[in-house]
Structures are given as structure tokens and as C-alpha cells.
Write a protein that holds these residues in place. Structure first.
Motif, PDB file in Angstrom:
ATOM      1  N   MET A   1       0.828  -1.204   0.000  1.00 62.14           N
ATOM      2  CA  MET A   1       0.000   0.000   0.000  1.00 62.14           C
ATOM      3  C   MET A   1       0.865   1.257   0.000  1.00 62.14           C
ATOM      4  SD  MET A   1      -2.567   1.513   2.880  1.00 62.14           S
ATOM      5  CE  MET A   1      -1.226   2.381   3.669  1.00 62.14           C
ATOM      6  N   PHE A   2       1.882   1.274   0.884  1.00 56.50           N
ATOM      7  CA  PHE A   2       2.734   2.450   0.996  1.00 56.50           C
ATOM      8  C   PHE A   2       3.557   2.655  -0.280  1.00 56.50           C
ATOM      9  CE2 PHE A   2       1.990   1.194   5.432  1.00 56.50           C
ATOM     10  CZ  PHE A   2       1.510   2.381   5.933  1.00 56.50           C
ATOM     11  N   LYS A   3       3.999   1.557  -0.904  1.00 57.09           N
ATOM     12  CA  LYS A   3       4.756   1.680  -2.152  1.00 57.09           C
ATOM     13  C   LYS A   3       3.871   2.248  -3.259  1.00 57.09           C
ATOM     14  CE  LYS A   3       8.082  -2.073  -1.328  1.00 57.09           C
ATOM     15  NZ  LYS A   3       8.554  -3.400  -1.809  1.00 57.09           N
ATOM     16  N   LEU A   4       2.647   1.745  -3.337  1.00 62.42           N
ATOM     17  CA  LEU A   4       1.727   2.211  -4.368  1.00 62.42           C
ATOM     18  C   LEU A   4       1.407   3.687  -4.176  1.00 62.42           C
ATOM     19  CD1 LEU A   4       0.060   1.151  -6.784  1.00 62.42           C
ATOM     20  CD2 LEU A   4      -1.826   0.765  -5.202  1.00 62.42           C
ATOM     21  N   ALA A   5       1.191   4.093  -2.913  1.00 65.20           N
ATOM     22  CA  ALA A   5       0.906   5.499  -2.626  1.00 65.20           C
ATOM     23  C   ALA A   5       2.133   6.372  -2.885  1.00 65.20           C
ATOM     24  CB  ALA A   5       0.449   5.650  -1.175  1.00 65.20           C
ATOM     25  N   TYR A   6       3.306   5.885  -2.483  1.00 60.36           N
ATOM     26  CA  TYR A   6       4.537   6.678  -2.644  1.00 60.36           C
ATOM     27  C   TYR A   6       4.829   6.964  -4.115  1.00 60.36           C
ATOM     28  CZ  TYR A   6       9.484   7.957  -2.410  1.00 60.36           C
ATOM     29  OH  TYR A   6      10.688   8.612  -2.545  1.00 60.36           O
ATOM     30  N   ARG A   7       4.588   5.962  -4.977  1.00 61.88           N
ATOM     31  CA  ARG A   7       4.890   6.125  -6.397  1.00 61.88           C
ATOM     32  C   ARG A   7       3.947   7.104  -7.092  1.00 61.88           C
ATOM     33  NH1 ARG A   7       5.654   0.339  -6.457  1.00 61.88           N
ATOM     34  NH2 ARG A   7       3.549   0.125  -7.304  1.00 61.88           N
ATOM     35  N   ASN A   8       2.746   7.278  -6.542  1.00 57.16           N
ATOM     36  CA  ASN A   8       1.741   8.052  -7.251  1.00 57.16           C
ATOM     37  C   ASN A   8       1.332   9.356  -6.559  1.00 57.16           C
ATOM     38  OD1 ASN A   8       0.887   6.147  -9.569  1.00 57.16           O
ATOM     39  ND2 ASN A   8       0.808   4.813  -7.777  1.00 57.16           N
ATOM     40  N   LEU A   9       1.907   9.629  -5.393  1.00 54.07           N
ATOM     41  CA  LEU A   9       1.605  10.885  -4.708  1.00 54.07           C
ATOM     42  C   LEU A   9       2.627  11.955  -5.078  1.00 54.07           C
ATOM     43  CD1 LEU A   9       0.623   9.674  -1.114  1.00 54.07           C
ATOM     44  CD2 LEU A   9      -0.886  10.751  -2.785  1.00 54.07           C
ATOM     45  N   ASN A  10       2.177  13.194  -5.064  1.00 54.63           N
ATOM     46  CA  ASN A  10       3.072  14.330  -5.300  1.00 54.63           C
ATOM     47  C   ASN A  10       3.899  14.563  -4.037  1.00 54.63           C
ATOM     48  OD1 ASN A  10       4.102  17.068  -5.422  1.00 54.63           O
ATOM     49  ND2 ASN A  10       2.748  17.384  -7.172  1.00 54.63           N
ATOM     50  N   LYS A  11       5.205  14.355  -4.136  1.00 55.65           N
ATOM     51  CA  LYS A  11       6.080  14.432  -2.953  1.00 55.65           C
ATOM     52  C   LYS A  11       6.080  15.829  -2.343  1.00 55.65           C
ATOM     53  CE  LYS A  11       7.378  10.262  -4.167  1.00 55.65           C
ATOM     54  NZ  LYS A  11       6.737  10.216  -5.499  1.00 55.65           N
ATOM     55  N   LEU A  12       6.029  16.871  -3.160  1.00 56.01           N
ATOM     56  CA  LEU A  12       6.034  18.238  -2.657  1.00 56.01           C
ATOM     57  C   LEU A  12       4.759  18.523  -1.858  1.00 56.01           C
ATOM     58  CD1 LEU A  12       7.265  21.065  -2.523  1.00 56.01           C
ATOM     59  CD2 LEU A  12       6.146  21.587  -4.718  1.00 56.01           C
ATOM     60  N   VAL A  13       3.633  18.098  -2.373  1.00 57.77           N
ATOM     61  CA  VAL A  13       2.358  18.321  -1.678  1.00 57.77           C
ATOM     62  C   VAL A  13       2.329  17.549  -0.364  1.00 57.77           C
ATOM     63  CG1 VAL A  13      -0.149  18.007  -1.806  1.00 57.77           C
ATOM     64  CG2 VAL A  13       1.117  18.775  -3.823  1.00 57.77           C
ATOM     65  N   VAL A  14       2.834  16.326  -0.389  1.00 54.76           N
ATOM     66  CA  VAL A  14       2.887  15.526   0.850  1.00 54.76           C
ATOM     67  C   VAL A  14       3.788  16.199   1.869  1.00 54.76           C
ATOM     68  CG1 VAL A  14       3.658  13.326   1.830  1.00 54.76           C
ATOM     69  CG2 VAL A  14       2.363  13.357  -0.305  1.00 54.76           C
ATOM     70  N   GLY A  15       4.931  16.723   1.411  1.00 60.31           N
ATOM     71  CA  GLY A  15       5.836  17.439   2.314  1.00 60.31           C
ATOM     72  C   GLY A  15       5.179  18.665   2.921  1.00 60.31           C
ATOM     73  N   LEU A  16       4.434  19.431   2.114  1.00 68.85           N
ATOM     74  CA  LEU A  16       3.719  20.602   2.629  1.00 68.85           C
ATOM     75  C   LEU A  16       2.646  20.188   3.638  1.00 68.85           C
ATOM     76  CD1 LEU A  16       3.281  22.720  -0.632  1.00 68.85           C
ATOM     77  CD2 LEU A  16       4.712  23.283   1.343  1.00 68.85           C
ATOM     78  N   ALA A  17       1.985  19.059   3.382  1.00 71.95           N
ATOM     79  CA  ALA A  17       0.955  18.568   4.311  1.00 71.95           C
ATOM     80  C   ALA A  17       1.571  18.247   5.667  1.00 71.95           C
ATOM     81  CB  ALA A  17       0.266  17.332   3.722  1.00 71.95           C
ATOM     82  N   PHE A  18       2.728  17.599   5.656  1.00 72.52           N
ATOM     83  CA  PHE A  18       3.407  17.277   6.914  1.00 72.52           C
ATOM     84  C   PHE A  18       3.925  18.540   7.615  1.00 72.52           C
ATOM     85  CE2 PHE A  18       4.539  12.812   5.209  1.00 72.52           C
ATOM     86  CZ  PHE A  18       3.299  12.336   5.638  1.00 72.52           C
ATOM     87  N   PHE A  19       4.365  19.513   6.815  1.00 74.07           N
ATOM     88  CA  PHE A  19       4.843  20.777   7.384  1.00 74.07           C
ATOM     89  C   PHE A  19       3.706  21.497   8.104  1.00 74.07           C
ATOM     90  CE2 PHE A  19       5.802  25.357   6.962  1.00 74.07           C
ATOM     91  CZ  PHE A  19       7.004  25.397   7.657  1.00 74.07           C
ATOM     92  N   CYS A  20       2.547  21.560   7.479  1.00 74.15           N
ATOM     93  CA  CYS A  20       1.369  22.183   8.110  1.00 74.15           C
ATOM     94  C   CYS A  20       0.935  21.391   9.342  1.00 74.15           C
ATOM     95  CB  CYS A  20       0.216  22.261   7.113  1.00 74.15           C
ATOM     96  SG  CYS A  20       0.533  23.348   5.706  1.00 74.15           S
ATOM     97  N   LEU A  21       1.060  20.054   9.245  1.00 71.37           N
ATOM     98  CA  LEU A  21       0.688  19.214  10.381  1.00 71.37           C
ATOM     99  C   LEU A  21       1.597  19.483  11.577  1.00 71.37           C
ATOM    100  CD1 LEU A  21      -1.195  16.894  11.243  1.00 71.37           C
ATOM    101  CD2 LEU A  21       0.542  15.298  10.459  1.00 71.37           C
ATOM    102  N   PHE A  22       2.857  19.777  11.298  1.00 65.95           N
ATOM    103  CA  PHE A  22       3.798  20.083  12.381  1.00 65.95           C
ATOM    104  C   PHE A  22       3.340  21.324  13.156  1.00 65.95           C
ATOM    105  CE2 PHE A  22       7.470  22.582  13.804  1.00 65.95           C
ATOM    106  CZ  PHE A  22       8.048  21.686  14.685  1.00 65.95           C
ATOM    107  N   PHE A  23       2.878  22.361  12.459  1.00 69.23           N
ATOM    108  CA  PHE A  23       2.385  23.566  13.121  1.00 69.23           C
ATOM    109  C   PHE A  23       1.149  23.254  13.964  1.00 69.23           C
ATOM    110  CE2 PHE A  23       5.022  25.994  10.192  1.00 69.23           C
ATOM    111  CZ  PHE A  23       5.411  27.059  10.994  1.00 69.23           C
TER     112      PHE A  23
END
Length: 583
Positions: A1-23
Motif C-alpha cells: 500500500m505504501f509503495k503504491l501510494a509513494y509512487r503516485n503521490l506528489n512528494k512536494l504536496v505531501v511534504g507541505l501537508a506534513f509541514f502544516c501538520l507540524f504547526f
């Protein structure tokens, strides 16, 4: 599941999501400490300016936390939905290009479920991952550290609480995960039954099998419902059990905290913040445990999706393709074929040759391999042995797109798409003019009923159910005829036509200048349909029994003669066979 999601998700958007989650997490962790300071300093010491100043800081931090939460939720929702779009697109593209054998192995009902329900499970898991799967561990770890600094003694309460929570999660997961995996297979089954009930509704009514199908659907529905109820009831126990444990923990914290306050070993504000951190920890643990429900189900769905995407294409384009010129010659050279899961040969040692301008008719009993034979020409299947040659070149040396561009194919099961007569005919040639389409309808003996229905813009229901079987066949033939091709294949597409329409249609095909120059291949059951062919190929049990013209076969082929005699009276002659449609 994680491999399938990792290959098809936008890495920049995921990074921004985690950055906002940190705040968001940082704000949630800071607020209880600030609350404790307001109580310990502002309220206890009656420092009003401090209360205002710190309160304003709390408001700013809260706003930052809200912005972080909103942005994280927006990015998580966007990413999960875009993942669904990608997976559905990949699945649809893969399925439409899949070889017929692979398509039949997986089954239509299962492919529909995998493209819809399983993709939704992946979307839900992705959203949970970007929202809670990271937030919960961060909150659990951060709240534990903050709580320890507020009161190391009270953290002993968690040492007793956490093992109980962990045991509860393990027991519930052990029971529910297999149930969630089974739900996907049962969803396939109910889709299969429901789809068959819809597509075969006329047959069901004709044979008065309504009650049987109702029971069949009820059984599939009950199995899915029972399994789903068991799964969700099991997981639903987690919430009240967690609430009970959290409430007991809060009672213990207040009890021991009150003793610490009474002994001047802890300020009042620290107890309030500790209770908040304890609640955050326990709710983070609860969210984490709920993710353990989502992930196994998504994992099962991801495996099912990957199974489709990992299907190896058995029919591939060559690395160095040849240029396909105008087809003037088609030949089979010692062709054998057997399905991958069977050792029995469907076709064996098939050899013949047909030239442009000629008509090849294929006739034989049911199951003799007629449809399997013509499926090699557009490469719906590849031969197990031997070669199919176009202009003396192996068909596998050409690009499939070039091949399909020069072949017009009408399948045994005529199918019309929802839309209009015009939109269906344009499947044959997207650039066809109205005049060309009307000409194709005239050749297919379909112009009369099409004009009665409203002309080229006459509506066509899904599957063409607003037309009769013979009308559907004629529209399918018109769709094939409107295409300018070098090879025209008609796979038993005259079976629903009366003798007169059949004869008129074949006469119109013979008069058309474009079709005259092409290779025509007709699979039929009627002798009257094939009697005029330049070559008649007689199949018996996957082998060529005889090949030649009608008169020749009547003299030297017992199989062909038997077919003729089964359809006509002994006194009928070749002239009567050809002319019976006009009688």
C-alpha cells in the motif's frame, strides 16, 4: 500500500501537508503549558497584564494551529483524491489494453470492484495517513514528553494504562482484520450477481427465475452484510473501551494530582495541563488504533490493484516495428493455439491464404474454433505456434495501432454504446461525414429503421436495448463498413438477420468499391451466407476439414455436405441456395 501510494503521490504536496501538520501539533502541545502558566502565574499571583499578554499569545498560537490544520486537511484531501484519479486512470488504461485471456481470468465483476471500491479504500487510507497516521505518533510522543516535565510521578499512571490499551488494540485487530479482507472478496461476489441480474434480466423473466435470482442475490447480500456487521461491531468496541480507560486514567490523575497539590509538590496549573496532555496522549493512541483498522483493509485493496497493474502484457509491440503497407495478402502458416491454462489445442495446423478482393468464409460446428481463428488477425490473441502473415510478414512485426487501423472488425456479440447512431458509427471512423455514414447504413440495410427513429441523431440506449437484435447487428455492421480498411471481418454478424436482409446486405457489400478491393472474412452458420465466397474454410474440432468453393466442397467434403443437408432439403440446388432469399 505504501509503495503504491509513494509512487503516485506528489512528494512536494505531501511534504507541505506534513509541514502544516507540524504547526498544528506544535500549537496543540504548547497551549496546555501556556494555560498552566496563566493559572500558576496570572491567576494565583493576580497578574492581570500577564494574563492579557499570555492570552494574546495563546490566541496567535491557536490561529497558527487552525491554519496548519486547515491547510493539512486541504492538502490531504487533494492528494488522496488525485491518487484515486491516477489509480483509476492506470487501471482503466491497463484493462482496456489487457489481452482477452487475462481479462477473462480476473473477471468483469472483480475488475469493476477493484477500479471503484478498492481505489476508494486507498483514498481513505491516504487521507488518514496524511492526517492522523503521522499526527498521532507525533502527538503521542510530544504529549508524553510534555507531561513528564509537568509531573514525572503522574506519568506512572500511563505505565499502567498503556499495556491495557495495547492489549485491547491487538485483540480487536486480530479479530477484525481478516473480516475486512474478506469484505473485498464478498463485494466482488455481490457485484457479479447484481451485474448478471441486470444484464440477464430478460432471460431471468423468460425462464421465470425471478425467485431464484432473488435468493441468489439475498445470499450474496447477507454474506456481505453479516461479514461487515461482524467487522464493524468488533471495531466499534474500541471506542467505548478506550473512553472507559481514558476516564479511569483521568480519575487516577486527578486523585494522585490532588495529593501532590495538597503536599505542595505540584502547582494547580500543572495538574490542569497534565490532564490535557493525558487526554491528548490517549486520544492520539485511539486515533492510531483506528488507523490500524483502515490500513489492513487498504493493504488488501492495494494488493488487488497491484495484481491488475502487474499483469504482464502478453501481446506487445515489437522493438523494431515494420511499416505496414496496404494489405494485399493474408495467410496462416501452420497455426496452433491453446489457452494458457489448458493443454488441449483449440486450433491445430491451420494454413490458408487469401488475397485482396477475395472473400473467405469460415463455417463449422459450435466450438470448432471459428472465432478463435479470426481473433489472431487483429491480435486479440497470439498464436501458440505458427505464424499469421500480412504481405508475407509476421503480424507480430507490426505495431498494434497500425494493424488495427487497417482492420475493421465486427464481433460475434454486437454491442452499441450509449449515445446516438452518429456517435456509434464514428467509433468506426471519427472523421466520417454524414454522407459516408448514411452510405454505410444503406449497405448494412439499416437506413430505413434509423430514419424512422430520427436519423443519425437517433438515441441509442446502453447496449442498444432500444433496438432489436437484428437492428443491433446491422448497426454494428454499418460501424465496421464506415471504416476504410484493408480487411473486413464479420464474426457471425448475420445470424439475427432474415434471409432476405442477409442476401441484400451481402449484395450491397459486394457492390461497394472500397470493400471490393479489401479482404473479406465472414464467419457464419448459414450455408446461404457463405456459398458465394471465393474460399470456404470448413473447421472441425479445431482443424481444417476442407477448403475450397461451394461446388468443390459439395463433392469432396463430407462435413460440409452434412452441414448443407442439415439446413436444406435434398432437392435444393446451388442456385436455390444462393437465391432462396429472394424467393
Amino acid at each position: 500500500m505504501f509503495k503504491l501510494a509513494y509512487r503516485n503521490l506528489n512528494k512536494l504536496v505531501v511534504g507541505l501537508a506534513f509541514f502544516c501538520l507540524f504547526f498544528q501539533v506544535a500549537a496543540d502541545l504548547l497551549l496546555p503549558t501556556i494555560t498552566a502558566d496563566i493559572v500558576n502565574i496570572g491567576i494565583v499571583k493576580h497578574d492581570i497584564p500577564y494574563i492579557w499578554h499570555t492570552g494574546f499569545a495563546m490566541l496567535v498560537i491557536s490561529l497558527l494551529g487552525i491554519v496548519g490544520a486547515v491547510c493539512n486537511q486541504l492538502l490531504a484531501a487533494t492528494s488522496s483524491q488525485k491518487l484515486g484519479v491516477k489509480l483509476r486512470s492506470f487501471m482503466f488504461r491497463k484493462i482496456t489494453r489487457m489481452a482477452n485471456g487475462d481479462f477473462e481470468k480476473l473477471g468483469q465483476a472483480s475488475l469493476i470492484t477493484r477500479t471503484t471500491n478498492d481505489v476508494v479504500q486507498m483514498q481513505n487510507a491516504t487521507y488518514s495517513m496524511l492526517r492522523m497516521m503521522v499526527r498521532s505518533p507525533m502527538m503521542l510522543f510530544g504529549a508524553s514528553i510534555m507531561a513528564y516535565f509537568k509531573s514525572p510521578r503522574l506519568t506512572l499512571v500511563f505505565l499502567a494504562t498503556m499495556p491495557v490499551l495495547a492489549l485491547l488494540v491487538v485483540l480487536i485487530m486480530k479479530k477484525s482484520v481478516p473480516l475486512f479482507r474478506k469484505i473485498q472478496a464478498l463485494t466482488d461476489q455481490i457485484n457479479l450477481v447484481f451485474r448478471e441480474g441486470l444484464t440477464g434480466v430478460r432471460v431471468i423473466r423468460a425462464f421465470n427465475q425471478d425467485d431464484f435470482e432473488q435468493k441468489r442475490f439475498k445470499t450474496a447480500n447477507s454474506n456481505l452484510t453479516g461479514n461487515a456487521i461482524s467487522a464493524y461491531v468488533t471495531t466499534s468496541l474500541m471506542s467505548p473501551a478506550m473512553t472507559l480507560i481514558i476516564s479511569a486514567s483521568n480519575i487516577a490523575i486527578v486523585w494522585f494530582g490532588a495529593h501532590l497539590i495538597a503536599g505542595n509538590m505540584m502547582p494547580v496549573g500543572n495538574l490542569l495541563s497534565f490532564i490535557t496532555y493525558a487526554t491528548q496522549m490517549l486520544f492520539a493512541f485511539m486515533q492510531l488504533s483506528m488507523i490500524f483498522v483502515v490500513v489492513p483493509r487498504a493493504q488488501a485493496s492495494a494488493q488487488r490493484i497491484q495484481e491488475v497493474l502487474d499483469v504482464k502484457d502478453t501481446i506487445n509491440d515489437p522493438k523494431n516495428p515494420r511499416v505496414l503497407q496496404k494489405i494485399i495478402d493474408l495467410s496462416f502458416a501452420h497455426v496452433d493455439f491453446s489457452y494458457s491454462d489448458s493443454s488441449k489445442k483449440v486450433l491445430e495446423d491451420i494454413s490458408f491464404q487469401i488475397h485482396a478482393g477475395q472473400t473467405l468464409a469460415i463455417i463449422g460446428g459450435t466450438g470448432s474454433g471459428k472465432t478463435s481463428l479470426i481473433n489472431f488477425i487483429p491480435r486479440l490473441f497470439d498464436t501458440s505456434a505458427g505464424q499469421v502473415l500480412l504481405n508475407g510478414i509476421d503480424i507480430r512485426d507490426f505495431l498494434q495501432s497500425d494493424l488495427h487501423r487497417r482492420i475493421s472488425f465486427t464481433s460475434q456479440q454486437s454491442f452499441l454504446f450509449q449515445g446516438t447512431v452518429r456517435s456509434n458509427l464514428k467509433y468506426g471512423d471519427p472523421n466520417a461525414s454524414d454522407q459516408q455514414m448514411m452510405k454505410a447504413l444503406d449497405i448494412a440495410q439499416a437506413s430505413h429503421f434509423v430514419e424512422e427513429q430520427g436519423g443519425l441523431d437517433a438515441p441509442v440506449e446502453q447496449g442498444g436495448h432500444n433496438f432489436s437484435g437484428g437492428q443491433i447487428q446491422r448497426l454494428s455492421i454499418a460501424r465496421a463498413v464506415v471504416k476504410q480498411a484493408d480487411i473486413y471481418i464479420f464474426d457471425d454478424t448475420f445470424s439475427a438477420l432474415d434471409f432476405k436482409t442477409d442476401a441484400n446486405l451481402r449484395k450491397a457489400l459486394a457492390k461497394d468499391k472500397q470493400i471490393q478491393k479489401a479482404i473479406k472474412i465472414i464467419v457464419a452458420q448459414r450455408v446461404s451466407t457463405v456459398a458465394d465466397a471465393d474460399q470456404i474454410l470448413v473447421l472441425e474440432s479445431g482443424r481444417i476439414s476442407a477448403i475450397g468453393k461451394h461446388a468443390e466442397l459439395m463433392q469432396r467434403s463430407a462435413v460440409y455436405k452434412e452441414i448443407v443437408n442439415s439446413q436444406l432439403h435434398k432437392k435444393d440446388s446451388l442456385t436455390q441456395i444462393k437465391g432462396q432469399a429472394y424467393a
